[in-house]
Design an enzyme around this catalytic site. Sequence first.
Site, mmCIF file in Angstrom:
data_model
loop_
_atom_site.group_PDB
_atom_site.id
_atom_site.type_symbol
_atom_site.label_atom_id
_atom_site.label_comp_id
_atom_site.label_asym_id
_atom_site.label_seq_id
_atom_site.Cartn_x
_atom_site.Cartn_y
_atom_site.Cartn_z
ATOM 1 N N ARG A 85 5.117 10.917 -2.537
ATOM 2 C CA ARG A 85 4.768 10.655 -1.146
ATOM 3 C C ARG A 85 5.969 10.912 -0.232
ATOM 4 O O ARG A 85 6.987 10.237 -0.351
ATOM 5 C CB ARG A 85 4.378 9.175 -1.047
ATOM 6 C CG ARG A 85 4.110 8.694 0.339
ATOM 7 C CD ARG A 85 4.068 7.169 0.380
ATOM 8 N NE ARG A 85 3.770 6.740 1.722
ATOM 9 C CZ ARG A 85 4.037 5.541 2.195
ATOM 10 N NH1 ARG A 85 4.603 4.625 1.431
ATOM 11 N NH2 ARG A 85 3.742 5.232 3.429
ATOM 12 N N TYR B 259 10.998 8.897 1.668
ATOM 13 C CA TYR B 259 11.047 7.782 0.713
ATOM 14 C C TYR B 259 11.798 8.099 -0.585
ATOM 15 O O TYR B 259 11.956 7.220 -1.433
ATOM 16 C CB TYR B 259 9.613 7.322 0.400
ATOM 17 C CG TYR B 259 8.889 6.808 1.632
ATOM 18 C CD1 TYR B 259 9.352 5.693 2.318
ATOM 19 C CD2 TYR B 259 7.758 7.464 2.126
ATOM 20 C CE1 TYR B 259 8.708 5.234 3.459
ATOM 21 C CE2 TYR B 259 7.102 7.009 3.262
ATOM 22 C CZ TYR B 259 7.581 5.892 3.928
ATOM 23 O OH TYR B 259 6.954 5.431 5.063
ATOM 24 N N PRO C 136 0.793 -1.229 0.000
ATOM 25 C CA PRO C 136 0.000 0.000 0.000
ATOM 26 C C PRO C 136 0.824 1.277 0.000
ATOM 27 O O PRO C 136 1.841 1.370 0.688
ATOM 28 C CB PRO C 136 -0.820 -0.118 1.296
ATOM 29 C CG PRO C 136 -0.079 -1.086 2.141
ATOM 30 C CD PRO C 136 0.559 -2.048 1.199
ATOM 31 N N ASN C 137 0.332 2.211 -0.788
ATOM 32 C CA ASN C 137 0.859 3.576 -0.889
ATOM 33 C C ASN C 137 2.179 3.673 -1.656
ATOM 34 O O ASN C 137 2.665 4.772 -1.914
ATOM 35 C CB ASN C 137 1.005 4.226 0.505
ATOM 36 C CG ASN C 137 -0.319 4.280 1.233
ATOM 37 O OD1 ASN C 137 -1.294 4.799 0.687
ATOM 38 N ND2 ASN C 137 -0.392 3.724 2.429
ATOM 39 N N ASN D 83 8.104 -5.431 -0.366
ATOM 40 C CA ASN D 83 7.917 -4.246 0.467
ATOM 41 C C ASN D 83 6.425 -4.183 0.772
ATOM 42 O O ASN D 83 5.634 -3.754 -0.073
ATOM 43 C CB ASN D 83 8.387 -2.977 -0.243
ATOM 44 C CG ASN D 83 8.291 -1.761 0.680
ATOM 45 O OD1 ASN D 83 7.675 -1.821 1.739
ATOM 46 N ND2 ASN D 83 8.907 -0.662 0.277
ATOM 47 N N ARG E 141 12.716 4.727 13.052
ATOM 48 C CA ARG E 141 11.493 5.527 12.982
ATOM 49 C C ARG E 141 10.587 5.231 14.193
ATOM 50 O O ARG E 141 11.079 4.749 15.215
ATOM 51 C CB ARG E 141 10.800 5.249 11.639
ATOM 52 C CG ARG E 141 11.697 5.647 10.443
ATOM 53 C CD ARG E 141 11.000 5.445 9.119
ATOM 54 N NE ARG E 141 9.827 6.312 9.000
ATOM 55 C CZ ARG E 141 8.872 6.138 8.066
ATOM 56 N NH1 ARG E 141 8.962 5.132 7.200
ATOM 57 N NH2 ARG E 141 7.849 6.957 8.019
ATOM 58 N N GLU F 296 12.632 -9.200 2.735
ATOM 59 C CA GLU F 296 11.822 -8.053 3.193
ATOM 60 C C GLU F 296 12.583 -6.769 2.884
ATOM 61 O O GLU F 296 13.775 -6.655 3.179
ATOM 62 C CB GLU F 296 11.592 -8.177 4.701
ATOM 63 C CG GLU F 296 10.831 -6.981 5.261
ATOM 64 C CD GLU F 296 10.646 -7.051 6.777
ATOM 65 O OE1 GLU F 296 11.066 -8.059 7.401
ATOM 66 O OE2 GLU F 296 10.099 -6.088 7.326
ATOM 67 N N ALA G 279 2.856 -0.520 5.062
ATOM 68 C CA ALA G 279 2.318 -0.533 6.429
ATOM 69 C C ALA G 279 1.815 -1.917 6.849
ATOM 70 O O ALA G 279 1.767 -2.214 8.054
ATOM 71 C CB ALA G 279 1.192 0.492 6.552
ATOM 72 N N HIS H 120 12.515 -2.377 2.756
ATOM 73 C CA HIS H 120 11.935 -1.063 3.060
ATOM 74 C C HIS H 120 12.884 0.011 2.565
ATOM 75 O O HIS H 120 14.109 -0.117 2.744
ATOM 76 C CB HIS H 120 11.706 -0.893 4.565
ATOM 77 C CG HIS H 120 10.841 -1.953 5.138
ATOM 78 N ND1 HIS H 120 9.474 -1.958 4.975
ATOM 79 C CD2 HIS H 120 11.145 -3.093 5.824
ATOM 80 C CE1 HIS H 120 8.978 -3.037 5.549
ATOM 81 N NE2 HIS H 120 9.968 -3.751 6.061
HETATM 82 C C1 DQA Z 1 8.001 1.308 4.146
HETATM 83 C C2 DQA Z 1 8.035 1.531 5.668
HETATM 84 C C3 DQA Z 1 6.664 1.315 6.281
HETATM 85 O O1 DQA Z 1 6.724 1.561 7.680
HETATM 86 C C4 DQA Z 1 5.661 2.275 5.669
HETATM 87 O O2 DQA Z 1 4.375 2.041 6.198
HETATM 88 C C5 DQA Z 1 5.657 2.229 4.189
HETATM 89 C C6 DQA Z 1 6.935 2.158 3.484
HETATM 90 C C7 DQA Z 1 9.349 1.648 3.480
HETATM 91 O O3 DQA Z 1 9.552 1.247 2.344
HETATM 92 O O4 DQA Z 1 10.185 2.340 4.084
HETATM 93 O O5 DQA Z 1 4.622 2.344 3.557
HETATM 94 O O6 DQA Z 1 7.736 -0.069 3.906
#
Ligand code: DQA
Length: 149
Positions: free
Chosen positions: A18, A23, A10-11, A74, A107, A98, A77, A100
Site C-alpha cells: 500500500r 508507508y 484499517p488497511n 495505529n 500531510r 498513538e 483512518a 503512525h
Molecule cells: C496512518 C496515517 C493515517 O492518516 C492513514 O489513514 C493510515 C495510516 C499511518 O500509519 O501513517 O491508514 O495511521
Amino acid sequence: MTSILVLNGPNLNLLGQRQPEVYGSTTLADIEAACTAHGDASGLSVSCFQSNHEGALVDAIHAAKGVRDGIILNAGAYTHTSVALMDAIASVELPVVELHLSNIHAREAFRHKSYIAPVAIGQICGFGAHGYILALDALRQHLLGRTSE
Ligand code: DQA
C-alpha cells in the site's frame, strides 16, 4: 511479565503493497515479528491484532482491560473519525501510545485531527516501521516509571 497489545486498524494489513512511498515496504507481518522480538529482548510480552472493522478494534480495546498493561495503537483512518475508539480508550483506562508510520501533521489537513491524541499518553509519527519499536520503548518506560512511584 508486562504485557502489551499492538493494535492496527484499517488497511494496515496491506502494508508493504500500500503506497510504499508513504508507508514504506515493510509488511505488517514483519512489523509484528519485530515487535515480538523487541519485546522478548526487553522483557515485554507482545501480542498483536489487526482489523479493518471499527467495532472489532473497540472490542479488542475492551478485551485488553485487566489483561494487558498498555496498548500501541495505529488506528489508521479511524484516528481522524472515531469517537468510538476515543471513548473505548477512555473507558479501559490503559496507557495508549498513538502510532503512525507517516507524519500525519505534514500531510492533508484532515489527517491533522486525531481523536486518539486526547486519550493517549503520547504520539509517535513519521518514523515508519521503526516507530513501533520507539513506541514499545516509550510505553515500557512509562510503565516502569509508574511501578516505581
Ligand atoms: C496512518 C496515517 C493515517 O492518516 C492513514 O489513514 C493510515 C495510516 C499511518 O500509519 O501513517 O491508514 O495511521
